[in-house]
Enzyme design. Sequence first.
Site, PDB file in Angstrom:
ATOM      1  N   SER A  23      -1.258   3.693  14.943  1.00 55.60           N
ATOM      2  CA  SER A  23      -0.448   4.479  14.008  1.00 55.60           C
ATOM      3  C   SER A  23      -0.378   5.913  14.501  1.00 55.60           C
ATOM      4  CB  SER A  23      -1.085   4.439  12.616  1.00 55.60           C
ATOM      5  OG  SER A  23      -0.482   5.375  11.744  1.00 55.60           O
ATOM      6  N   TYR A  37      -8.587   5.396   7.142  1.00 53.79           N
ATOM      7  CA  TYR A  37      -7.482   4.804   7.897  1.00 53.79           C
ATOM      8  C   TYR A  37      -7.303   5.530   9.229  1.00 53.79           C
ATOM      9  CZ  TYR A  37      -2.787   2.954   8.881  1.00 53.79           C
ATOM     10  OH  TYR A  37      -1.695   2.345   9.469  1.00 53.79           O
TER      11      TYR A  37
END
Length: 309
Positions: A177, A190
């Site tokens: 990501s 995350y």
Amino acid sequence: MHLALEILVCLLQCVWLWLVAILKAVVPASLQPHKDVSGWVVLVTGSGSGLGRLMSLRFAALGCRLVLWDVNESWNQETEKLVQAASSGAKVKAYTVDLSDREQVYAVADKVKQEVGDVDILINNAGIVTGTMFLETPDSMNIKTMDINCNAHFWTVKSFLPAMLKKNRGHVVSIASAAGLFGVSGLSDYCASKFAAVGFDESLRAELVKKGKTGVKTTVVCPFYINTGMFEGAQTRFPAVLKFLDPPYVVDKIVEAVLTDQAMLCIPKSVYMFYFLRGILPISVNQTIGKLVGVSETMDNFVGRSKSQ
């Protein structure tokens, strides 16, 4: 004298590789040489929905044999049916796997090798997001986020990389990501897991180079938020620069990156610019730019994916 020659050769190699990189950046991926993956076994984790489902359909269309891994059995079986319907004669097999359970990953991996064979392309796509501030996130979710988004990569690669090394052919894809390149408020665990995935890819690539395994490639993918429902409620202040991505577009880029052996894929291209600035600007300046862009506010209205998605 020997050292001076090494330095000269290194400089010449760097210049050549830099020119090749510029050429690849300018020439559309559709015009670059593509490797033929027909007949290859592709394993996709998190195949029950979102990018995982779309990537499964795309690789099946390329003539690949599909192995589908997901914790949600019904969603995964639906993907299996869609692949069979979309690609007549496609060979696909679905397995229910909890990627946070290391022993289960190893057990199902052994089953895949017995029932399907060696995996040629491993796509570590499965991921979860809590979307809460660090002190509000339960320890159990911190641990689960790291297990699924990062640690599972260790177990799957350990399971399937040896066969790739033996044949000197294969590809390991890590769906990370942009949050694996930049810290974001409300995404502490995350970001930590995705930073780890990016670092793992880079280290793994270095080991492959050291081993001389030129036929085994890796690709790390660092996209901005994608409209899969996973980041439902998140927002961006300047969508013209950083907008939510369309899943089919992202999958097109990922498949192109794999077929052209692209080592790192950032989407959109503006992520490359911000990544470059992050490396040359003081932290205080980066924080000021981040405040203007609204990075720390992107998760303020986050609700996440509904159970029906």
